[in-house]
Design an enzyme around this catalytic site. Sequence first.
Site, mmCIF file in Angstrom:
data_model
loop_
_atom_site.group_PDB
_atom_site.id
_atom_site.type_symbol
_atom_site.label_atom_id
_atom_site.label_comp_id
_atom_site.label_asym_id
_atom_site.label_seq_id
_atom_site.Cartn_x
_atom_site.Cartn_y
_atom_site.Cartn_z
ATOM 1 N N ARG A 180 69.905 -15.389 -30.577
ATOM 2 C CA ARG A 180 69.270 -15.386 -31.898
ATOM 3 C C ARG A 180 69.138 -13.994 -32.508
ATOM 4 O O ARG A 180 68.202 -13.712 -33.260
ATOM 5 C CB ARG A 180 67.893 -16.067 -31.854
ATOM 6 C CG ARG A 180 67.941 -17.540 -31.499
ATOM 7 C CD ARG A 180 68.725 -18.357 -32.515
ATOM 8 N NE ARG A 180 68.832 -19.745 -32.107
ATOM 9 C CZ ARG A 180 69.867 -20.256 -31.409
ATOM 10 N NH1 ARG A 180 70.877 -19.479 -31.066
ATOM 11 N NH2 ARG A 180 69.883 -21.528 -31.088
ATOM 12 N N SER A 229 62.943 -23.950 -37.190
ATOM 13 C CA SER A 229 62.269 -23.574 -35.946
ATOM 14 C C SER A 229 61.421 -22.327 -36.170
ATOM 15 O O SER A 229 61.916 -21.307 -36.629
ATOM 16 C CB SER A 229 63.289 -23.315 -34.836
ATOM 17 O OG SER A 229 63.987 -24.493 -34.523
ATOM 18 N N GLU A 299 60.930 -16.861 -34.807
ATOM 19 C CA GLU A 299 62.312 -17.024 -35.235
ATOM 20 C C GLU A 299 62.384 -16.937 -36.755
ATOM 21 O O GLU A 299 63.350 -16.437 -37.316
ATOM 22 C CB GLU A 299 62.887 -18.366 -34.764
ATOM 23 C CG GLU A 299 64.353 -18.546 -35.103
ATOM 24 C CD GLU A 299 65.024 -19.670 -34.342
ATOM 25 O OE1 GLU A 299 65.912 -20.313 -34.920
ATOM 26 O OE2 GLU A 299 64.665 -19.909 -33.178
#
Length: 323
Positions: A180, A229, A299
């Site tokens: 990520r 998310s 995130e």
Amino acid sequence: MEFPDLLPRLGDVRDEIRGRLVPNQMLSSITWFRVGGPAQLLFQPADELDLTVFLKALPVDVPVTVVGLGSNLLVRDGGIEGVVIRLPMKGFGQIEHLGHHRLKVGASVPDKKLAEVAAKHELGGFAFYAGIPGAVGGALRMNAGAHGTETKDRVVSVSGVTREGELVTLTNEEMGYAYRRSSAPKSMIFTSAVFEGYHQSEEDVRKEIAEVIAHREKAQPIREKTGGSTFKNPEDNSAWKVVDAAGCRGLQIGGAKMSELHCNFMLNVEGASAFDLESLGETVRARALETTGIELEWEIKRLGLFKDGQGVEPFLGAMKEEL
């Protein structure tokens, strides 16, 4: 809150710029959470050349922030100082089939459109994008992924423009991908990328896309005001399991609530402010740390200034050793 006008600082070059320049543009209209203060100056370049002209003319002391579709973004209520750049579909939304299982894709192309175009060209390896609510530029920056595949698995090279207005291209290795995230220069504005897949029949690709979409519709609150998310998955764990273990499923602060369907999704359910949403997120992080010992990492990208008198400290100011 209203910022001072930045347009005069562009000087005579302002007349050469073909894109759209809007002072004090409210960003709540472009974020999926529907919250956020103004951009001091919002710039939507006409094309890559227009972007280079603008950046070369922009004084070096003016901050530059890039936003995409606004899906994975929380803009604070005080707004964003400096220039906010948003690449429009007209100049950055093209997809070109290069042959040899490769596509050149503009940074503004929605991820789900990339999946669809790949299917038409019988290219496998892109179906996971059908379930990611963002654009290619964001996927490149954060190494977006799902269902066992990540952006790094498909990228050949990434093109963009530096803060100084120079055109550059980075290889997959130079992007420095990890879970990520990428280590590409934060000041680089991605404009396009070359992706490579593999041959797969359109029928089989579309079956995969349908499965991805069905899973998303069943497991995620996709019709709510959400940013996707909220937290990254900890190593060898799932963020939703940590949130659930901390007793935060359905937790609500002001108009912000953790989804009961998927508790790693934060929702704007009752006219939440960005302050409500960030306060909720840090409350969840603090409770997760206290109950599980795990430090959840955001995130969702949080940008901008708090309003005067407001502020949200990480983990609500709690230190790990104090919990």
